[in-house]
Design an enzyme around this catalytic site. Sequence first.
Site, short mmCIF file in Angstrom:
data_model
loop_
_atom_site.label_atom_id
_atom_site.label_comp_id
_atom_site.label_asym_id
_atom_site.label_seq_id
_atom_site.Cartn_x
_atom_site.Cartn_y
_atom_site.Cartn_z
N GLY A 10 0.71 -1.10 0.07
CA GLY A 10 -0.19 -0.05 0.00
C GLY A 10 0.91 1.20 -0.01
N TYR A 124 -17.38 3.38 5.19
CA TYR A 124 -15.93 3.39 5.40
C TYR A 124 -15.73 3.91 6.74
CZ TYR A 124 -11.05 4.87 5.10
OH TYR A 124 -9.58 4.90 5.50
N LYS A 128 -13.96 1.97 10.04
CA LYS A 128 -12.52 2.58 10.63
C LYS A 128 -12.90 2.68 12.23
CE LYS A 128 -9.15 2.82 9.04
NZ LYS A 128 -7.90 1.97 8.86
#
Length: 298
Positions: A10, A124, A128
């Site tokens: 990433g 999302y 998180k």
Amino acid sequence: MKLLVTGANGQVGWELARSLMPLGDVIALDRSRCDLSRPETLAGLVAELAPDVIVNAAAYTAVDKAEAEEALATTINGTAAGELARAAKAVGALLIHYSTDYVFDGSKASPYTEDDPVAPINAYGRSKLAGEMAIGASGCDHLILRTTWVFAARGGNFVRTMLRLGAEREQLRVVADQHGAPTWARNIADATAQVIACAQRERQQGGFTSGVFNLASSGHTTWHGFAEAIFDAARARLPAVGLKVARVEPIPAAAYPTPAARPANSRLAQERLRARFGIVMPRWDEALCRCLDELSGR
């Protein structure tokens, strides 16, 4: 010191492999060796490697896609984060975990502090936040670093998208009523190395406390301002891109509907990071120029 990094391919994970090398032995694992969509495999992996520090840079980051895949996003960003935290506690490791400005609803007029109420407005953000809560409940030594608008010279991000579109089109329309601080992945990785060095000293001296810290560039802009800065800097630093774009039209978010709602304000206050770790993050526009210099091979 042995440091385990997840999400090695990433944007942040790739930079961490370099930034953390001065601290010790870095074991950087990609999804083929550390798959957070399979949380049940993580405890055994951590027990086998027995790291001193775990840096969790792996995440489900497809914000719009998460609206249709919230269960998967929550498994990766929430359940797996909790499993890593419990595994860290079992081996006595420090866990560093990255979170996001998307845990906030964006309605505040000033920058968000770490103690402001959380209220994510998309899947999302909820996933998180689930990770933050699971880590906090684990009892492991941990530091959660909330960041925002991440970009890098590699991977999928706003800078690379704008450079591609700017080479294809003469006019672009970009949202101008969402505010945040574009943050270079390399700056995140370098700051993480400083945080770990300090935290490990604190742990050795018996003065460590777990917590949440904002980690983002200094200054702020809008997506429209970011796009214009990308093109201005790229014309000087990346002539080979062959930019065609002549106009970037500012538009409201309402004119560019997306499956996931975005916070209007993603600015993050930095005082807590500075007070404990002595870190002052570079300005976003300076970091952008350095990133484009990397793309140009300078």
